[in-house]
Write a protein that holds these residues in place. Structure first.
Motif, PDB file in Angstrom:
ATOM      1  N   MET A 189      51.450  35.848  28.247  1.00  0.00           N
ATOM      2  CA  MET A 189      50.953  34.466  28.218  1.00  0.00           C
ATOM      3  C   MET A 189      50.993  33.793  29.594  1.00  0.00           C
ATOM      4  SD  MET A 189      50.096  33.657  25.055  1.00  0.00           S
ATOM      5  CE  MET A 189      50.306  31.909  24.740  1.00  0.00           C
ATOM      6  N   ARG A 190      51.529  34.497  30.600  1.00  0.00           N
ATOM      7  CA  ARG A 190      51.716  33.927  31.938  1.00  0.00           C
ATOM      8  C   ARG A 190      52.599  32.681  31.881  1.00  0.00           C
ATOM      9  NH1 ARG A 190      47.282  34.189  35.489  1.00  0.00           N
ATOM     10  NH2 ARG A 190      48.337  32.458  36.514  1.00  0.00           N
ATOM     11  N   LEU A 191      53.716  32.791  31.157  1.00  0.00           N
ATOM     12  CA  LEU A 191      54.663  31.687  31.018  1.00  0.00           C
ATOM     13  C   LEU A 191      56.051  32.091  31.499  1.00  0.00           C
ATOM     14  CD1 LEU A 191      53.643  30.313  27.491  1.00  0.00           C
ATOM     15  CD2 LEU A 191      53.182  29.240  29.712  1.00  0.00           C
ATOM     16  N   VAL A 192      56.131  33.015  32.438  1.00  0.00           N
ATOM     17  CA  VAL A 192      57.420  33.485  32.937  1.00  0.00           C
ATOM     18  C   VAL A 192      58.103  32.353  33.707  1.00  0.00           C
ATOM     19  CG1 VAL A 192      58.581  35.169  34.406  1.00  0.00           C
ATOM     20  CG2 VAL A 192      56.560  35.836  33.101  1.00  0.00           C
ATOM     21  N   PRO A 193      59.326  31.982  33.319  1.00  0.00           N
ATOM     22  CA  PRO A 193      60.013  30.886  34.022  1.00  0.00           C
ATOM     23  C   PRO A 193      60.520  31.323  35.387  1.00  0.00           C
ATOM     24  CG  PRO A 193      61.453  31.838  32.350  1.00  0.00           C
ATOM     25  CD  PRO A 193      60.127  32.511  32.193  1.00  0.00           C
ATOM     26  N   SER A 194      60.658  30.366  36.284  1.00  0.00           N
ATOM     27  CA  SER A 194      61.229  30.621  37.611  1.00  0.00           C
ATOM     28  C   SER A 194      62.713  30.970  37.450  1.00  0.00           C
ATOM     29  CB  SER A 194      61.072  29.377  38.485  1.00  0.00           C
ATOM     30  OG  SER A 194      61.635  29.591  39.748  1.00  0.00           O
ATOM     31  N   PHE A 206      42.841  41.308  28.609  1.00  0.00           N
ATOM     32  CA  PHE A 206      42.538  40.684  27.334  1.00  0.00           C
ATOM     33  C   PHE A 206      41.033  40.513  27.221  1.00  0.00           C
ATOM     34  CE2 PHE A 206      41.800  36.750  24.838  1.00  0.00           C
ATOM     35  CZ  PHE A 206      42.189  37.248  23.605  1.00  0.00           C
ATOM     36  N   GLU A 207      40.423  41.249  26.286  1.00  0.00           N
ATOM     37  CA  GLU A 207      38.971  41.260  26.113  1.00  0.00           C
ATOM     38  C   GLU A 207      38.272  41.496  27.451  1.00  0.00           C
ATOM     39  OE1 GLU A 207      38.234  37.545  23.952  1.00  0.00           O
ATOM     40  OE2 GLU A 207      38.078  38.743  22.121  1.00  0.00           O
ATOM     41  N   GLY A 208      38.838  42.418  28.241  1.00  0.00           N
ATOM     42  CA  GLY A 208      38.234  42.822  29.510  1.00  0.00           C
ATOM     43  C   GLY A 208      38.641  41.997  30.714  1.00  0.00           C
ATOM     44  N   GLN A 209      39.302  40.866  30.510  1.00  0.00           N
ATOM     45  CA  GLN A 209      39.714  40.012  31.627  1.00  0.00           C
ATOM     46  C   GLN A 209      41.180  40.264  31.961  1.00  0.00           C
ATOM     47  OE1 GLN A 209      39.749  35.825  30.739  1.00  0.00           O
ATOM     48  NE2 GLN A 209      40.093  35.197  32.861  1.00  0.00           N
ATOM     49  N   ASP A 210      41.483  40.454  33.238  1.00  0.00           N
ATOM     50  CA  ASP A 210      42.868  40.651  33.665  1.00  0.00           C
ATOM     51  C   ASP A 210      43.525  39.290  33.828  1.00  0.00           C
ATOM     52  OD1 ASP A 210      45.294  41.407  34.687  1.00  0.00           O
ATOM     53  OD2 ASP A 210      44.490  42.777  36.181  1.00  0.00           O
ATOM     54  N   ALA A 245      44.049  35.488  36.450  1.00  0.00           N
ATOM     55  CA  ALA A 245      43.330  34.303  35.985  1.00  0.00           C
ATOM     56  C   ALA A 245      43.903  33.051  36.642  1.00  0.00           C
ATOM     57  CB  ALA A 245      43.431  34.192  34.469  1.00  0.00           C
ATOM     58  N   THR A 246      43.050  32.079  36.895  1.00  0.00           N
ATOM     59  CA  THR A 246      43.501  30.819  37.467  1.00  0.00           C
ATOM     60  C   THR A 246      44.249  30.012  36.403  1.00  0.00           C
ATOM     61  OG1 THR A 246      41.479  29.631  36.859  1.00  0.00           O
ATOM     62  CG2 THR A 246      41.485  30.795  38.984  1.00  0.00           C
ATOM     63  N   ASP A 247      44.973  28.978  36.857  1.00  0.00           N
ATOM     64  CA  ASP A 247      45.682  28.113  35.917  1.00  0.00           C
ATOM     65  C   ASP A 247      44.714  27.465  34.931  1.00  0.00           C
ATOM     66  OD1 ASP A 247      48.056  28.730  37.141  1.00  0.00           O
ATOM     67  OD2 ASP A 247      48.154  26.891  38.336  1.00  0.00           O
ATOM     68  N   SER A 248      43.523  27.090  35.412  1.00  0.00           N
ATOM     69  CA  SER A 248      42.524  26.477  34.546  1.00  0.00           C
ATOM     70  C   SER A 248      42.036  27.470  33.497  1.00  0.00           C
ATOM     71  CB  SER A 248      41.345  25.983  35.392  1.00  0.00           C
ATOM     72  OG  SER A 248      40.319  25.459  34.577  1.00  0.00           O
ATOM     73  N   GLU A 249      41.825  28.712  33.903  1.00  0.00           N
ATOM     74  CA  GLU A 249      41.393  29.745  32.961  1.00  0.00           C
ATOM     75  C   GLU A 249      42.480  30.028  31.925  1.00  0.00           C
ATOM     76  OE1 GLU A 249      38.319  32.412  35.702  1.00  0.00           O
ATOM     77  OE2 GLU A 249      40.497  32.767  35.841  1.00  0.00           O
ATOM     78  N   MET A 250      43.746  30.062  32.365  1.00  0.00           N
ATOM     79  CA  MET A 250      44.838  30.316  31.428  1.00  0.00           C
ATOM     80  C   MET A 250      44.999  29.162  30.441  1.00  0.00           C
ATOM     81  SD  MET A 250      45.959  33.292  31.721  1.00  0.00           S
ATOM     82  CE  MET A 250      47.225  33.035  30.480  1.00  0.00           C
TER      83      MET A 250
END
Length: 320
Positions: free
Chosen positions: A55-60, A71-75, A79-84
């Motif tokens: 989910m790209r939610l790894v905490p610092s 995911f459905e062909g997209q790495d 992905a940018t923050d807006s795309e995520m």
């Protein structure tokens, strides 16, 4: 079969004053449309961090240091923050482990469900409310139209979990990640929640990534199972193969520790030793110090992750 999610060589590390903590180390996973992949392992093995990495939610101070999240062909790794923001809660949703800490206590549950609908579907507030009430009905909340205005503390644990499911499915995601969705619920409510997730999975045609430590749930509901230990997947394959014919000593240890495997009047089987300190460099197999079948090579060189029969993968020198 359509591959919704393909994770290749995923590694997530935490840079700490004492060293680098490899919480997720070279993970490979595949989730198929309409199927359930279960990740199983003891607490602290990296299951939840794998989900947060996807989910790209790894905490610092953690970060994804290697691998692909296709995911459905997209790495998603690039992905940018807006795309995520468009992906999370829309194309991929997650049911978090503890609903009381995941729901905001100062907002009504209906508003929290509607928020994602308003963000991703660009509907009027009235339409978002109608969809939210419909989802509350789908997940079995009685008097959904009046419960829409309740706060989280006014609901029982089972009902809060249902609200989390309604929130996760409100935008009909392609992939659902369920992290211990029945933790702290009694057995009857557990069965209802799991049946509800399966029913909605069939209705929406989703893929499901189920994180659990309950092998009974896995045996009943998962198409494929991945066994995780010390940040690595040590065995994966079709669920019936993994449970009926385990090939990694850790999987064998987990299965032998089930209560139904114990002889009457005899103590339960246990896995001796402790999980290794992941801050230390482990040149060999992370399980070797607890393994009853270890050999000279095990502590020196890490075994590769290889396919031993069709679709059945193991990370163990004894199986190569």
């Amino acid at each position: 079969m359509t591959k919704l999610l393909q994770v290749n060589g995923l590694s997530t590390h935490f840079s700490l004053p004492l060293g680098t903590l490899k919480v997720v180390d070279d993970i490979n996973l595949t989730v198929i449309e309409g199927q359930t992949l279960a990740i199983v392992g003891e607490s602290g093995c990296g299951k939840s961090m794998t989900a947060l990495s996807i989910m790209r939610l790894v905490p610092s101070p953690g970060s994804i240091v290697a691998g692909e999240i296709l995911f459905e062909g997209q790495d998603l790794r690039y992905a940018t923050d807006s795309e995520m923001q468009h992906v999370r809660g829309n194309r991929i949703s997650m049911i978090f482990q503890e609903p009381m800490t995941s729901l905001n206590p100062v907002f009504r549950i209906g508003d929290q469900i509607s928020e994602g609908i308003l963000l991703h579907r660009k509907l009027a507030r009235r339409e978002a409310k109608e969809i939210s009430i419909e989802m509350l009905n789908k997940v079995g909340i009685p008097s959904a139209s009046s419960r829409y205005n309740d706060y989280p503390h006014q609901l029982s644990g089972g009902m809060r979990q249902r609200v989390m499911i309604a929130m996760a499915l409100s935008c009909e995601p392609r992939l659902l990640i369920a992290d211990e969705p029945t933790t702290a619920l009694d057995v009857t409510i557990q069965a209802q929640i799991l049946e509800l997730i399966d029913e909605l999975k069939r209705e929406f045609g989703m893929g499901l990534l189920l994180i659990t430590h309950d092998l009974g749930i896995v045996a009943e509901r998962a198409h494929r199972t991945a066994i995780m230990y010390a940040g690595k997947i040590v065995e994966s394959g079709p669920t019936d193969q993994v449970l009926r014919n385990p090939r990694h000593p850790y999987t064998e240890g987990l299965l032998s520790s089930l209560p139904q495997q114990a002889k009457p009047g005899q103590p339960l089987s246990t896995i001796p030793g402790q999980v290794p300190n992941l801050l230390l460099e482990l040149p060999g197999c992370g399980f070797c110090e607890r393994c009853p079948r270890k050999e000279w090579k095990c502590p020196i060189e890490a075994p590769p992750y290889r396919e031993i029969t069709s679709g059945h993968f193991v990370r163990c020198w004894k199986q190569l």
